[in-house]
Design a protein around this motif. Structure first.
Motif, short mmCIF file in Angstrom:
data_model
loop_
_atom_site.label_atom_id
_atom_site.label_comp_id
_atom_site.label_asym_id
_atom_site.label_seq_id
_atom_site.Cartn_x
_atom_site.Cartn_y
_atom_site.Cartn_z
N UNK A 771 6.53 -6.09 3.92
CA UNK A 771 5.76 -5.70 5.11
C UNK A 771 4.65 -6.71 5.40
N UNK A 772 4.03 -7.21 4.35
CA UNK A 772 2.97 -8.22 4.54
C UNK A 772 3.54 -9.47 5.19
N UNK A 773 4.73 -9.87 4.76
CA UNK A 773 5.37 -11.02 5.39
C UNK A 773 5.63 -10.77 6.86
N UNK A 774 6.07 -9.54 7.20
CA UNK A 774 6.27 -9.20 8.60
C UNK A 774 4.98 -9.24 9.40
N UNK A 775 3.88 -8.78 8.79
CA UNK A 775 2.59 -8.84 9.48
C UNK A 775 2.19 -10.29 9.76
N UNK A 776 2.46 -11.17 8.81
CA UNK A 776 2.12 -12.58 9.03
C UNK A 776 2.95 -13.15 10.17
N UNK A 807 -7.36 -22.76 9.67
CA UNK A 807 -7.74 -21.88 8.56
C UNK A 807 -6.53 -21.30 7.85
N UNK A 808 -5.33 -21.51 8.38
CA UNK A 808 -4.14 -20.89 7.79
C UNK A 808 -3.98 -21.32 6.34
N UNK A 809 -4.10 -22.61 6.07
CA UNK A 809 -3.93 -23.11 4.70
C UNK A 809 -4.95 -22.49 3.76
N UNK A 810 -6.19 -22.44 4.20
CA UNK A 810 -7.26 -21.88 3.36
C UNK A 810 -7.02 -20.41 3.06
N UNK A 811 -6.44 -19.69 4.00
CA UNK A 811 -6.23 -18.26 3.81
C UNK A 811 -5.16 -17.96 2.77
N UNK A 812 -4.39 -18.96 2.34
CA UNK A 812 -3.42 -18.75 1.27
C UNK A 812 -4.01 -19.01 -0.10
N UNK A 872 -4.14 -13.32 5.01
CA UNK A 872 -3.84 -14.48 5.86
C UNK A 872 -3.39 -14.02 7.24
N UNK A 873 -2.59 -12.94 7.29
CA UNK A 873 -2.14 -12.41 8.58
C UNK A 873 -3.32 -11.90 9.40
N UNK A 878 -7.09 -13.11 14.45
CA UNK A 878 -8.28 -13.30 15.28
C UNK A 878 -9.41 -12.37 14.91
N UNK A 879 -9.89 -11.59 15.87
CA UNK A 879 -11.08 -10.77 15.69
C UNK A 879 -10.79 -9.54 14.84
N UNK A 880 -11.85 -8.97 14.28
CA UNK A 880 -11.71 -7.85 13.35
C UNK A 880 -11.11 -6.64 14.05
N UNK A 881 -11.39 -6.46 15.34
CA UNK A 881 -10.86 -5.30 16.04
C UNK A 881 -9.37 -5.45 16.38
N UNK A 882 -8.83 -6.66 16.16
CA UNK A 882 -7.41 -6.87 16.38
C UNK A 882 -6.58 -6.69 15.11
N UNK A 883 -7.26 -6.39 13.99
CA UNK A 883 -6.55 -6.26 12.73
C UNK A 883 -6.25 -4.80 12.45
N UNK A 884 -5.33 -4.60 11.51
CA UNK A 884 -4.92 -3.25 11.13
C UNK A 884 -4.68 -3.26 9.63
#
Length: 887
Positions: A771-776, A807-812, A872-873, A878-884
Motif C-alpha cells: 500500500x505504501x508503494x501505491x501511495x508513492x 527532496x525525493x532522494x533525501x526522503x528515502x 517519502x510519498x 506537498x502540503x500537510x493538508x494534502x497528506x493522509x
C-alpha cells in the motif's frame, strides 16, 4: 443651447470621483503631464445635486419629448455616465492623449452601430434607443464641450418623434426573453473566442520552445525588450535583455571548447612524483595549484580545512611469513599497507575464500568446520577490500591477506595494492560529526572498523603460500591464474601464517578546494562536481584523470558564462577532495560539516573519480532520478570507439540494466547514501579485466597511455559530466525523473510476492508495504499533474515544484535511524538491515533456512521500509493538508 449645457455642468472640485487620478495645477508632475484644471464661472458652482436634478429634465425633453418618471430615471443614469466621460475628456486634454481620445471614441461609435445592426438582423425589429456620447472638438481648442444624444438615429440625423409608450413596450416578456437569449449567446461566443485565442497563443509558444529545445528547427526568439514610446508612437529607446542560449547551442559550445590536449596536459603534474598521500607536502602543493587555477577561472574560490586521524605506514615495514612445524619463512615485506588495520602480530591457519563474497564464505563454511582464528586469503575484485574484511570478521577470522590475481589484473606478479579496511566513509574516529576540531570529541570510533589484521601481498607471494599448503585443490572457478591454489591445509598439519602489522596513527590537516559559478535565478541551489586529488602512489588513473577533467570543466563552463553570455539558473560548485584513498574522507567530512545546508540546497553530485580505467565498456553508476537525464545526454555525445554513432547507440535502449551499484570507494557514495543527494558517475573500463595498476605504484601516465584512444575517452567522459551540469542549471524544471523510483519499488515488490504465504504464517503481512508503494505512485502522479497545470513562468511556483522533486532522494533516508549509528540510511543504496535488499535476503531465509529467521528483526525491517516509503510519498505530495495517514 451651448450655454444651457455649460450651465448643466456640476462643480465636482469638492467631490472628485475616486476613479480619476488627482490633479494639482501647481504640482510640477501635473504641469509636466500637461494637465490643467478647467476654470468654471461662479454660475456653474451650484450644488451637484441641483445640477443633476436639472439635467435629466432637459435630456428627457430633447430625446423623448416625455416628462415621465421612468424617462427621468434613465436620463439621470445617462447623466452620471456623461459626467464621467466628460471628466475623462478633460483629463485627456494633454497632447499625449489626443490620438488615444479620438481613436477610442471612433471605435466605440462604430462598435455601437454594428451592435445596433446586429440586433436588427437578429430580432427583425428596430432596437430601442440608446445613448450616444460624443465629444466634439471646438475650433478654438476648447476640449470641455460635451454633447450627448439619446437617439437611435444616425450620427448626423436629427430627432425623430417617438410615442410616449415606447419605453413601456420594452418591458414586454417576449422581447425580454429574446434579449436574454442574445446576451447568453454573446457571452458564450466571447468566452469561446477568448479560449481559442489563448490556446492558439500558448500552442505557438510551446511549439517554438520545443523546436528551440531539441534543435529540430530554427528558432529566433527576441529577448524581452522595454520600449519608451512618445506621444506620436515612435520608439525612443530599446533596452536589450541578456541573450537567450538554447540547449542545442549550449551543448555545441561545450563540445567545441573542451580540449583533449588540456586534459592530458593537466595529467603531467603527476609525472615523476611517487605519491600524493593525503595531508603530505605533495598533496598540499597540488591543492595550492588547483586553488590558483580556480582563481583564474572562477569568481568564488575557497578552501575547507579538516583535522583527521589517519593510519599510515609505520617506521618498520609490515611482514607476512609462514610457519611450517615451527620453522618460520618470510613470504614478503611489502611497501604497501592497509589503513585502519589492527596493528600487532597475529597467526592463524590459512583458508582461501575466493573473492571474499558472502556466498564464498557460505561455500567454504561447508568445507571447513570453523573459521575462527584463521587467516583468510582473498583475491582483489568484485567488492571493496573493506567489504571483504567485514565478511571475514563476521565469519570469525583473525586476519585477512589480499592479493591481485593476474587473471583479472593482467601480468602484475610483483605489484602490491594499497587499501583501507574501514567499512564506511569519513574519519572513523569522528563518526557522524565533522572533523573541524577533533580534540573536542569524546573517545569514539566507527562501527565499521574491523579490529583484525589486514595486509595486501603480491600474486607471486600468494602463489608461494599456496604451494606450501597441503589441503584440497581449489575448484576451477576459484583458481584464477594460480593453478597451485589450495583451499586450506590438512587438519593435522602444523602450517600457520603470521602477520606483523606496524601501522601508526597520525593527526593530519587536509584541504578541500572549492570554486563556484553562481546561478542567476536560484544561486542557493547547487550542482556539485568533484574529484579525488590524493593518491597513495602516482595515482594518474585513480585521481589524476578526474582532477584534469575538473580543471578543464571549470575553465570551459566559466568561459561560456563570461564570454558567451550563458546565465545558469542555478550554481555550479567545483570540488577537489583530499583523503579519498582512505574512504572518501574529505567529501564525507564536508557533508557532515554542512549537512543541514546541503541536503536542502545541493540537488546533484557528479563524480569524476577514475573516469578511464579501460576502453571496451562503459561504466555507469547513478541515482534512478538521473537515468532519464543521462540517457538524453548520451544521445548527444559521440562514441570514442566509433564517432559516427553516439554513446546511446553503443549501449542500446536497455543500458539501465548495465548500471553498476556505487561502491564505498567512490566519493559519490556518501552523497547518495548519507546525505540523500542524487549522484552520477560515468566512465570507461574493461568489464572482464580490472585496470592493472590501480592503487599501486605502477599507476603512472606511461601505463595509462597503454589504453587505446585515451584522449578521446577522457574528452567523452568530460563532455558527459559537463552536459549534466549545464542541463541541470539550464532548464526551468529540474531534469529529475521522479517516476523512476516507482519502477524500482515495483521491482522490489515483485521480489516480495513469493513470500506472502510464509509471512502470513508468522502473523505478519506485506500488504502495508504494498500500500505504501501505491501511495508513492499516486504522489508521483499528483506532482506530475501539478507540474503540467502550473504556470511555468511563475518563479515562486516553479521553485516550490522543483524543491519537491529534489527532496525525493533525501526522503528515502530512513528518518527512524540515527545517522551517527547508521550513517548510510538510504533504503535503496545504504548499508545495514534497514535496506530493501537486506529485507529480501531475510525473506529468502523463510524458504531456505526458516529456523534462522529473526522474527523481531523482520518486524522492524517491514516497519522501517513501510514508513520510510510512506513518508517519502507524503513529502512528495506537498502540503500537510494534502497528506493522509491512512493507506
Amino acid at each position: 443651447m451651448e450655454d444651457k449645457r455649460a450651465a448643466l455642468l456640476p462643480d465636482r472640485s469638492a467631490e472628485r470621483p475616486h476613479w480619476l487620478p488627482p490633479h494639482d495645477n501647481g504640482h510640477p508632475a501635473a504641469q509636466r503631464r500637461g494637465l490643467t484644471a478647467v476654470a468654471r464661472p461662479e454660475s456653474q458652482s451650484e450644488s451637484g445635486m441641483e445640477a443633476r436634478r436639472g439635467l435629466p429634465r432637459m435630456i428627457g425633453a430633447e430625446s423623448a419629448g416625455s416628462g415621465s418618471r421612468a424617462a427621468a430615471r434613465r436620463a439621470e443614469g445617462a447623466a452620471e455616465v456623461w459626467e464621467r466621460r466628460a471628466a475623462i475628456s478633460l483629463y485627456c486634454a494633454a497632447p499625449r492623449c489626443k490620438g488615444l481620445q479620438s481613436s477610442w471614441w471612433v471605435l466605440l461609435r462604430k462598435a455601437m452601430d454594428h451592435a445596433r445592426a446586429a440586433l436588427s438582423n437578429l430580432f427583425s425589429v428596430e432596437p430601442m434607443s440608446y445613448t450616444r456620447f460624443s465629444i466634439a472638438r471646438q475650433t478654438d481648442g476648447d476640449n470641455s464641450h460635451v454633447e450627448m444624444k439619446l437617439s437611435a438615429d444616425d450620427e448626423e440625423g436629427g430627432d425623430i418623434e417617438r410615442p410616449e409608450h415606447m419605453h413601456v413596450s420594452m418591458a414586454q416578456p417576449q422581447r425580454n426573453g429574446k434579449r436574454l437569449c442574445f446576451l447568453v449567446i454573446a457571452a458564450v461566443l466571447l468566452l469561446l473566442i477568448g479560449f481559442l485565442i489563448g490556446y492558439l497563443s500558448y500552442r505557438g509558444r510551446m511549439q517554438l520552445a520545443a523546436r528551440c529545445q531539441d534543435g529540430s528547427g530554427g528558432c529566433e526568439i527576441t529577448p524581452t525588450a522595454s520600449y519608451l514610446v512618445d506621444g506620436e508612437g515612435t520608439v525612443e529607446e530599446e533596452i536589450q535583455g541578456p541573450p537567450v542560449i538554447f540547449w542545442p547551442e549550449l551543448k555545441a559550445m561545450l563540445s567545441k571548447k573542451l580540449s583533449a590536449k588540456n586534459l592530458v596536459d593537466n595529467l603531467r603534474w603527476r609525472v615523476g612524483v611517487d605519491s600524493f598521500e593525503a595531508g603530505e607536502a605533495e598533496d598540499t602543493n597540488m591543492a595550492t595549484y588547483i586553488h590558483e587555477e580556480f582563481r583564474n577561472f572562477l569568481d568564488k574560490v575557497w578552501n575547507d580545512e579538516h583535522y583527521i586521524k589517519l593510519q599510515v605506514r609505520g617506521s618498520t615495514k609490515n611482514q607476512v611469513s609462514i610457519s611450517i612445524n615451527g620453522k618460520e619463512e618470510i613470504l614478503e615485506t611489502p611497501d604497501a599497507y592497509v589503513a585502519y588495520s589492527e596493528s600487532g602480530s597475529v597467526s592463524g591457519k590459512p583458508v582461501y575464500v575466493n573473492y571474499g563474497l558472502k556466498k564464498d564464505f557460505e561455500i567454504i563454511q561447508k568445507v571447513v568446520a570453523s573459521l575462527n582464528g584463521t587467516i583468510v586469503i582473498v583475491r582483489a575484485g568484485k567488492i571493496t577490500l573493506a567489504e571483504k574484511v567485514a565478511n571475514a570478521k563476521e565469519a570469525g577470522a583473525a586476519g585477512v591477506l589480499m592479493y591481485v590475481d593476474s587473471l583479472m589484473y593482467g601480468i602484475t606478479d610483483t605489484l602490491i595494492p594499497f587499501g583501507h579496511a574501514h567499512l564506511g566513509t569519513g574519519d572513523p574516529y569522528t563518526p557522524g560529526f565533522p572533523s573541524f576540531n577533533h580534540t573536542q570529541f569524546p573517545p569514539v570510533e566507527s562501527s565499521g572498523l574491523p579490529h583484525i589484521a589486514v595486509q595486501t601481498i603480491s600474486s607471486s607471494a600468494a602463489a608461494r603460500l599456496f604451494s606450501k599448503m597441503d589441503g584440497d585443490t581449489c575448484s576451477e572457478g576459484w583458481k584464477g591464474a594460480i593453478h597451485s591454489c589450495k583451499v586450506t591445509t590438512k587438519h593435522e598439519s602444523q602450517i600457520m601464517v603470521k602477520l606483523d602489522v606496524n601501522n601508526s596513527m597520525k593527526d593530519r590537516k587536509i584541504l578541500n578546494i572549492f570554486g563556484a559559478i553562481q546561478g542567476f535565478e536560484e544561486p542557493d541551489r547547487y550542482v556539485v562536481i568533484g574529484a579525488q586529488r590524493d593518491s597513495w602512489g602516482p595515482g594518474v588513473a585513480k585521481a589524476g584523470t578526474g582532477t584534469a577533467i575538473l580543471l578543464e570543466l571549470a575553465r570551459v563552463i566559466s568561459d561560456i558564462v563570461k564570454n558567451e553570455g550563458y546565465k545558469p539558473r542555478r550554481s555550479i560548485i567545483f570540488a577537489s577532495w583530499s583523503a579519498g584513498d582512505y574512504g572518501a574522507v574529505g567529501a564525507t567530512e564536508w557533508l557532515e560539516g554542512y549537512s543541514a545546508m546541503l541536503h536542502a540546497k545541493a540537488f546533484t553530485y557528479i563524480s569524476l573519480d577514475a573516469p578511464v580505467l579501460g576502453a571496451s565498456h562503459v561504466k555507469i553508476s547513478a541515482s534512478p532520478l538521473l537515468y532519464m537525464l543521462l540517457g538524453s545526454i548520451m544521445k548527444g555525445v559521440k562514441n570514442p570507439a566509433a564517432v559516427s554513432e553516439s554513446l546511446y547507440n553503443r549501449l542500446g535502449p536497455d543500458w539501465v540494466k548495465a548500471v553498476v551499484p556505487l561502491g564505498l570507494d567512490n566519493a559519490a557514495f556518501p552523497f547518495l547514501a548519507y546525505s540523500g543527494i542524487p549522484v552520477l558517475s560515468f566512465g570507461f573500463y574493461n568489464k572482464d579485466e580490472e585496470y592493472h595498476f590501480l592503487d599501486t605504484k605502477g599507476d603512472t601516465l606511461e601505463n595509462l597511455r597503454k589504453i587505446d584512444n585515451l584522449d578521446a575517452l577522457l574528452a567523452a567522459a568530460a563532455e558527459v559530466a559537463g552536459q549534466a551540469a549545464l542541463r541541470l542549471t539550464h532548464d526551468h524544471e529540474l531534469f529529475l525523473d521522479i517516476g523512476r523510483y516507482s519502477e524500482e519499488l515495483l521491482a522490489y515488490q515483485e521480489e516480495f510476492l513469493p513470500y506472502i504465504k510464509e509471512v502470513r504464517e508468522l502473523g505478519l503481512t506485506l500488504d502495508w508495504l504494498f500500500f505504501a508503494r501505491g501511495d508513492f505512485q499516486r504522489a508521483v502522479t499528483a506532482l506530475r499533474r501539478d507540474i503540467a497545470n502550473s504556470d511555468g513562468e511563475n518563479r515562486v511556483i516553479r521553485r516550490a515544484l522543483n524543491d519537491r522533486m529534489m527532496k525525493v532522494e533525501y526522503d528515502f533516508l530512513s528518518p527512524y535511524l540515527s545517522p551517527k549509528d547508521v550513517p548510510f540510511r538510504h533504503i535503496f543504496f545504504g548499508k545495514g538491515p534497514h535496506t530493501l535488499r537486506s529485507l529480501v535476503e531475510h525473506l529468502q531465509l523463510l524458504k531456505t533456512n526458516r529456523s534462522s529467521v529473526d522474527l523481531n528483526l523482520l518486524r522492524e525491517q517491514l516497519a522501517l521500509a513501510t514508513w520510510t516509503i510512506k513518508g517519502a510519498a507524503n513529502a512528495l505530495g506537498g502540503d500537510i493538508w494534502d497528506t493522509d495517514n491512512e493507506f
